[in-house]
Write a protein that holds these residues in place. Sequence first.
Motif, PDB file in Angstrom:
ATOM      1  N   ASN A   1       0.861  -1.179   0.000  1.00 41.38           N
ATOM      2  CA  ASN A   1       0.000   0.000   0.000  1.00 41.38           C
ATOM      3  C   ASN A   1       0.899   1.230   0.000  1.00 41.38           C
ATOM      4  O   ASN A   1       1.637   1.462   0.973  1.00 41.38           O
TER       5      ASN A   1
ATOM      6  N   SER B   1      -1.227  -8.427  -3.190  1.00 39.56           N
ATOM      7  CA  SER B   1      -1.932  -7.323  -3.837  1.00 39.56           C
ATOM      8  C   SER B   1      -1.107  -6.047  -3.720  1.00 39.56           C
ATOM      9  O   SER B   1      -0.426  -5.815  -2.716  1.00 39.56           O
TER      10      SER B   1
ATOM     11  N   ASN C   1      -1.658  -1.912  -4.009  1.00 36.23           N
ATOM     12  CA  ASN C   1      -2.599  -0.798  -4.038  1.00 36.23           C
ATOM     13  C   ASN C   1      -1.787   0.496  -4.072  1.00 36.23           C
ATOM     14  O   ASN C   1      -1.203   0.905  -3.061  1.00 36.23           O
TER      15      ASN C   1
ATOM     16  N   VAL D   1      -4.086  -2.641  -8.189  1.00 35.18           N
ATOM     17  CA  VAL D   1      -5.011  -1.512  -8.293  1.00 35.18           C
ATOM     18  C   VAL D   1      -4.196  -0.229  -8.241  1.00 35.18           C
ATOM     19  O   VAL D   1      -3.412  -0.019  -7.304  1.00 35.18           O
TER      20      VAL D   1
END
Length: 388
Positions: free
Chosen positions: A281, A300, A302, A326
């Motif tokens: 993140n 993931s 982000n 993302v």
Amino acid sequence: MFAGVAQAIANRYAIDPVIVRVALVVTTVFGGGAGVLLYLLGWLFFPEQNDEEAPFMSMVHQGRSSTGTAFTVLLCMALIGVSFWTFNGNGNGLIGLILLVVAMYLLHRNRASLGQQTARQPPLNTTTTARPQDPEPNLGMDMSTPVTDPEPPRTDPPAWDPLGAAPFAWDLPEPTPVNPEPEPPVRRKRARVGGITLGAALVIGGACVLAAPYAAWLSVPHIVGIVLAVIGIGMVGGSFLGGGRGLIGLAVPLALGGFVLTNTGPGGGPAVVGEEWGTINDTPASVQELRSDYTLGGGSVNLDLTALKSTEPVRTNVKVGLGNAVVIVPANAEVDVNCSASRGSVECLGQRDNGIPARVRATQSGTSGLKITLDVRASTGNVEVRRG
């Protein structure tokens, strides 16, 4: 509600199945998917009510199960995928799984025999009725029964005395022929190589998943290769001991998956294999804080670029082996983006693609003077680029 796992646990320990379902849902949402992991384990290792064995053991020819072998293989693959989600490095999945195991241990310790005792107890609304007395025996002669004359003596010998050597015993009943019972067929005891190998593969694969966040070498293709090697050793041993044929159904999809993960990446190139597992993140506010490359082997990414301030062109790459990527870009920035996923879906600046592979190339102008160039890829997963 799907496979009866929560109902089976509730019946075993005489509790409300809603309690079990709530615990599984809570640990799924807040425990990193630990509830789904435990449910899949129960689905694989709990037999149905009328089955001889659980689906997992039936797949290695240890008994009959109503769950087909193909569906059992899919459950095993789903279990491996959920393991990556649960043990993604943030610790929530491991904590949730530990809490579930501790709860199951306490439940088994305190209520292990309660469910069986409840099943053996009579219903609470039963009433005791007096046992009817046996009728008194009739000591006299029943005059209503007609008296018949005795049968005349036999004049021909029976089948058991064809020569008539014992006429005094001709009134005895004919003997009943005794047929010897056939011996049951001898079943060859099948070697349990398959079950032992699958258990070892799950244990070793789970250990690799747990160690992956702390070992850079343990990428997704490497873990698949290790599990496949364990299954291969079991198949070789089964060829000598006469067992383990069910391992073929698991070895084939693992081999195909390992080949795809190792040799196929976005655009037909090599797969993205990062040195880290987990979640990234990042919200950079300047060019100095922005990394030129965000790469993960699994997890993931982000990336939020809405706070980025720069008058110079900015470029960065995002690559994920197994997971999601993302990226959020400023609403008034000029964006040139190339998105791709070998297996998954892509949604970039309003354009979508779900092909194999999925690709989107988009360019949109802006008014702030900031120009951003992005290359976002995923081997297996989803890619999304949108404006903030």
